[in-house]
Design a protein around this motif. Structure first.
Motif, PDB file in Angstrom:
ATOM      1  N   ALA A  95       0.830  -1.207   0.000  1.00 29.82           N
ATOM      2  CA  ALA A  95       0.000   0.000   0.000  1.00 29.82           C
ATOM      3  C   ALA A  95       0.865   1.259   0.000  1.00 29.82           C
ATOM      4  CB  ALA A  95      -0.937  -0.001   1.200  1.00 29.82           C
ATOM      5  N   GLU A  96       1.944   1.241   0.760  1.00 31.06           N
ATOM      6  CA  GLU A  96       2.830   2.410   0.798  1.00 31.06           C
ATOM      7  C   GLU A  96       3.519   2.610  -0.552  1.00 31.06           C
ATOM      8  OE1 GLU A  96       6.451   4.356   3.461  1.00 31.06           O
ATOM      9  OE2 GLU A  96       5.782   2.312   3.853  1.00 31.06           O
ATOM     10  N   ALA A  97       3.913   1.513  -1.202  1.00 31.50           N
ATOM     11  CA  ALA A  97       4.528   1.622  -2.524  1.00 31.50           C
ATOM     12  C   ALA A  97       3.560   2.261  -3.516  1.00 31.50           C
ATOM     13  CB  ALA A  97       4.957   0.241  -3.013  1.00 31.50           C
ATOM     14  N   ILE A  98       2.291   1.960  -3.386  1.00 27.90           N
ATOM     15  CA  ILE A  98       1.272   2.522  -4.288  1.00 27.90           C
ATOM     16  C   ILE A  98       1.110   4.018  -4.044  1.00 27.90           C
ATOM     17  CG2 ILE A  98      -1.198   2.512  -4.826  1.00 27.90           C
ATOM     18  CD1 ILE A  98      -1.121  -0.547  -4.217  1.00 27.90           C
ATOM     19  N   THR A  99       1.016   4.437  -2.777  1.00 28.18           N
ATOM     20  CA  THR A  99       0.846   5.867  -2.493  1.00 28.18           C
ATOM     21  C   THR A  99       2.099   6.654  -2.882  1.00 28.18           C
ATOM     22  OG1 THR A  99       1.529   5.507  -0.189  1.00 28.18           O
ATOM     23  CG2 THR A  99      -0.831   5.509  -0.655  1.00 28.18           C
ATOM     24  N   GLN A 100       3.273   6.089  -2.621  1.00 25.53           N
ATOM     25  CA  GLN A 100       4.504   6.796  -2.968  1.00 25.53           C
ATOM     26  C   GLN A 100       4.679   6.908  -4.477  1.00 25.53           C
ATOM     27  OE1 GLN A 100       6.438   8.422  -0.725  1.00 25.53           O
ATOM     28  NE2 GLN A 100       4.844   7.771   0.699  1.00 25.53           N
ATOM     29  N   ALA A 101       4.303   5.871  -5.196  1.00 24.92           N
ATOM     30  CA  ALA A 101       4.371   5.918  -6.666  1.00 24.92           C
ATOM     31  C   ALA A 101       3.431   6.987  -7.206  1.00 24.92           C
ATOM     32  CB  ALA A 101       4.022   4.551  -7.248  1.00 24.92           C
ATOM     33  N   THR A 102       2.262   7.082  -6.615  1.00 24.25           N
ATOM     34  CA  THR A 102       1.295   8.097  -7.043  1.00 24.25           C
ATOM     35  C   THR A 102       1.861   9.490  -6.853  1.00 24.25           C
ATOM     36  OG1 THR A 102      -0.510   6.611  -6.417  1.00 24.25           O
ATOM     37  CG2 THR A 102      -1.053   8.943  -6.724  1.00 24.25           C
ATOM     38  N   GLU A 103       2.468   9.721  -5.700  1.00 19.48           N
ATOM     39  CA  GLU A 103       3.076  11.038  -5.450  1.00 19.48           C
ATOM     40  C   GLU A 103       4.167  11.341  -6.477  1.00 19.48           C
ATOM     41  OE1 GLU A 103       5.518  13.535  -2.003  1.00 19.48           O
ATOM     42  OE2 GLU A 103       5.017  11.425  -1.688  1.00 19.48           O
ATOM     43  N   GLN A 104       5.026  10.368  -6.745  1.00 18.01           N
ATOM     44  CA  GLN A 104       6.117  10.586  -7.711  1.00 18.01           C
ATOM     45  C   GLN A 104       5.577  10.967  -9.080  1.00 18.01           C
ATOM     46  OE1 GLN A 104       8.722   7.176  -7.849  1.00 18.01           O
ATOM     47  NE2 GLN A 104       8.809   7.016  -5.625  1.00 18.01           N
ATOM     48  N   ILE A 105       4.558  10.279  -9.523  1.00 16.60           N
ATOM     49  CA  ILE A 105       4.012  10.540 -10.857  1.00 16.60           C
ATOM     50  C   ILE A 105       3.374  11.923 -10.914  1.00 16.60           C
ATOM     51  CG2 ILE A 105       2.298   9.809 -12.557  1.00 16.60           C
ATOM     52  CD1 ILE A 105       2.721   6.918 -11.441  1.00 16.60           C
ATOM     53  N   ILE A 106       2.596  12.264  -9.891  1.00 18.06           N
ATOM     54  CA  ILE A 106       1.912  13.562  -9.894  1.00 18.06           C
ATOM     55  C   ILE A 106       2.925  14.704  -9.858  1.00 18.06           C
ATOM     56  CG2 ILE A 106       0.328  15.066  -8.625  1.00 18.06           C
ATOM     57  CD1 ILE A 106      -1.129  12.551  -7.671  1.00 18.06           C
ATOM     58  N   VAL A 107       3.958  14.563  -9.049  1.00 16.78           N
ATOM     59  CA  VAL A 107       4.985  15.613  -8.956  1.00 16.78           C
ATOM     60  C   VAL A 107       5.690  15.797 -10.291  1.00 16.78           C
ATOM     61  CG1 VAL A 107       7.192  16.224  -7.908  1.00 16.78           C
ATOM     62  CG2 VAL A 107       5.331  15.380  -6.470  1.00 16.78           C
ATOM     63  N   ARG A 108       6.027  14.694 -10.942  1.00 15.32           N
ATOM     64  CA  ARG A 108       6.835  14.765 -12.161  1.00 15.32           C
ATOM     65  C   ARG A 108       6.015  14.976 -13.425  1.00 15.32           C
ATOM     66  NH1 ARG A 108      10.554   9.386 -10.893  1.00 15.32           N
ATOM     67  NH2 ARG A 108      11.635  10.210  -9.033  1.00 15.32           N
ATOM     68  N   GLU A 109       4.824  14.356 -13.479  1.00 13.60           N
ATOM     69  CA  GLU A 109       4.085  14.328 -14.737  1.00 13.60           C
ATOM     70  C   GLU A 109       2.672  14.908 -14.655  1.00 13.60           C
ATOM     71  OE1 GLU A 109       4.299  10.322 -16.398  1.00 13.60           O
ATOM     72  OE2 GLU A 109       6.017   9.910 -15.084  1.00 13.60           O
ATOM     73  N   GLY A 110       2.179  15.159 -13.427  1.00 12.03           N
ATOM     74  CA  GLY A 110       0.835  15.684 -13.272  1.00 12.03           C
ATOM     75  C   GLY A 110      -0.176  14.596 -12.975  1.00 12.03           C
ATOM     76  N   PHE A 111      -1.318  15.000 -12.427  1.00 11.31           N
ATOM     77  CA  PHE A 111      -2.327  14.043 -11.988  1.00 11.31           C
ATOM     78  C   PHE A 111      -2.917  13.241 -13.157  1.00 11.31           C
ATOM     79  CE2 PHE A 111      -6.842  13.134 -10.861  1.00 11.31           C
ATOM     80  CZ  PHE A 111      -6.593  12.228  -9.839  1.00 11.31           C
ATOM     81  N   GLN A 112      -3.088  13.872 -14.309  1.00 12.43           N
ATOM     82  CA  GLN A 112      -3.679  13.168 -15.448  1.00 12.43           C
ATOM     83  C   GLN A 112      -2.839  11.975 -15.885  1.00 12.43           C
ATOM     84  OE1 GLN A 112      -6.744  13.775 -16.519  1.00 12.43           O
ATOM     85  NE2 GLN A 112      -6.817  15.354 -14.920  1.00 12.43           N
ATOM     86  N   ALA A 113      -1.537  12.070 -15.663  1.00 11.94           N
ATOM     87  CA  ALA A 113      -0.646  10.962 -16.037  1.00 11.94           C
ATOM     88  C   ALA A 113      -0.706   9.810 -15.047  1.00 11.94           C
ATOM     89  CB  ALA A 113       0.793  11.467 -16.160  1.00 11.94           C
ATOM     90  N   ALA A 114      -1.291  10.055 -13.880  1.00  9.01           N
ATOM     91  CA  ALA A 114      -1.311   9.044 -12.826  1.00  9.01           C
ATOM     92  C   ALA A 114      -2.491   8.101 -13.008  1.00  9.01           C
ATOM     93  CB  ALA A 114      -1.360   9.719 -11.457  1.00  9.01           C
ATOM     94  N   THR A 115      -2.461   7.336 -14.077  1.00  2.00           N
ATOM     95  CA  THR A 115      -3.474   6.305 -14.269  1.00  2.00           C
ATOM     96  C   THR A 115      -3.173   5.133 -13.345  1.00  2.00           C
ATOM     97  OG1 THR A 115      -2.215   5.179 -16.001  1.00  2.00           O
ATOM     98  CG2 THR A 115      -3.692   6.961 -16.688  1.00  2.00           C
ATOM     99  N   THR A 116      -4.158   4.302 -13.098  1.00  2.37           N
ATOM    100  CA  THR A 116      -3.911   3.168 -12.208  1.00  2.37           C
ATOM    101  C   THR A 116      -2.876   2.216 -12.807  1.00  2.37           C
ATOM    102  OG1 THR A 116      -5.901   2.123 -13.149  1.00  2.37           O
ATOM    103  CG2 THR A 116      -6.132   3.246 -11.033  1.00  2.37           C
ATOM    104  N   ASN A 117      -2.867   2.059 -14.123  1.00  2.00           N
ATOM    105  CA  ASN A 117      -1.854   1.212 -14.758  1.00  2.00           C
ATOM    106  C   ASN A 117      -0.456   1.780 -14.547  1.00  2.00           C
ATOM    107  OD1 ASN A 117      -3.595  -0.731 -15.779  1.00  2.00           O
ATOM    108  ND2 ASN A 117      -3.946   0.372 -17.693  1.00  2.00           N
ATOM    109  N   ARG A 118      -0.329   3.095 -14.714  1.00  2.26           N
ATOM    110  CA  ARG A 118       0.969   3.749 -14.536  1.00  2.26           C
ATOM    111  C   ARG A 118       1.413   3.678 -13.076  1.00  2.26           C
ATOM    112  NH1 ARG A 118       5.869   4.985 -15.570  1.00  2.26           N
ATOM    113  NH2 ARG A 118       6.507   7.160 -15.456  1.00  2.26           N
ATOM    114  N   ILE A 119       0.478   3.889 -12.155  1.00  2.00           N
ATOM    115  CA  ILE A 119       0.822   3.819 -10.730  1.00  2.00           C
ATOM    116  C   ILE A 119       1.304   2.421 -10.370  1.00  2.00           C
ATOM    117  CG2 ILE A 119      -0.137   3.912  -8.395  1.00  2.00           C
ATOM    118  CD1 ILE A 119      -2.086   6.076  -9.472  1.00  2.00           C
TER     119      ILE A 119
END
Length: 278
Positions: A95-119
């Motif tokens: 679960a922590e890996a999922i939340t941390q991955a989400t943060e990384q993607i949003i910071v670098r690429e934006g929320f729209q890029a944070a699809t569940t597949n990408r996360i």
């Protein structure tokens, strides 16, 4: 004293959070499930275990969810809670890996890029594993905010409790320094992430460090009552909380007078002490 700390255009109403209350607080009295009020300690700090569970002096108190959650707009994600809370170590790591991955993607690429597949790809888990814990990416962001606020609040409460017997000014300065450290470390999550996910604002209005620490902040000031001059301590606390956070946020985002972190800590401490004691 530099004048930029007066950059406070408004003081928003702080919605009460059940995690704020002391053991005798109305939120606990309304929310305790199959737990006699008589069994509660007469006084104690509320420690947040999760968004729906508190512990007061070792007694776990299930909290009722807010009844005034507004309806979602058409097409908007309405299920923003976890599907299950991880309890075993392996599940918590996932679960922590999922939340941390989400943060990384949003910071670098934006929320729209944070699809569940990408996360799932960045987290190194399968999409199926992700959906075991979260129904959508909005729920992951909400969990990330909850975790960040809960951990930050625990650090602040510990510092406040350890400072109860110290004089007001050095104790406040230590708290201000810790607040700056916490907000600097978690600036994006605590100040910026909802700009990219505005639909979550109504679900996270009570998820703030000052809400989660409010009762301990009040107990700290009550412990130093002999040094204070304000007539309405609760209102004074709300003003100090908001002024401090607004100034830290403005400093981290702009720092218009180019002062150092030590100078900021000195100034917000002086601001709070002068207001409370003069």
């Amino acid at each position: 004293m530099p004048a930029w700390w007066l950059h406070l255009l408004w003081l928003p109403h702080i919605k009460a959070c059940p995690h704020n209350e002391l053991a005798w607080g109305p939120a606990h009295r309304q929310a305790v499930s199959e737990q006699s009020i008589a069994e509660l300690p007469k006084w104690g700090f509320c420690d947040t275990i999760g968004p729906s569970l508190c512990k007061v002096d070792g007694i776990e108190l299930p909290m009722t969810p807010p009844a005034d959650t507004p309806p979602a707009a058409q097409g908007e994600a309405t299920d923003v809670g976890r599907r299950k809370n991880p309890k075993q170590q392996r599940a918590m790591v996932t679960a922590e890996a999922i939340t941390q991955a989400t943060e990384q993607i949003i910071v670098r690429e934006g929320f729209q890029a944070a699809t569940t597949n990408r996360i799932a790809e960045v987290a190194g888990v399968s999409v199926g594993s992700l959906y075991q814990y979260f129904p959508n990416k909005q729920a992951i962001v909400k969990a990330l905010i909850e975790e960040t606020v809960t951990k930050a609040a625990a650090r602040i409460r510990e510092t406040l409790r350890n400072s109860m017997e110290e004089p007001l000014e050095p104790a406040l300065r230590r708290v201000m320094a810790l607040l700056l450290e916490i907000y600097k470390e978690n600036h994006f999550i605590l100040f910026r992430i909802l700009d990219q996910v505005p639909e979550l604002k109504k679900y996270t209005s009570s998820l703030s460090v000052e809400n989660y620490t409010h009762s301990t902040n009040l107990a700290f000031l009550e412990q130093h009552q002999a040094e204070l001059k304000v007539s309405d301590l609760r209102t004074a606390l709300l003003l100090v909380e908001r002024a401090t956070i607004q100034n830290i946020e403005y400093f981290l985002a702009h720092n218009p007078t180019n002062i150092s972190e030590e100078q900021l800590i000195d100034e917000v401490t002086r601001m709070a002490v002068n207001y409370l004691t003069k």
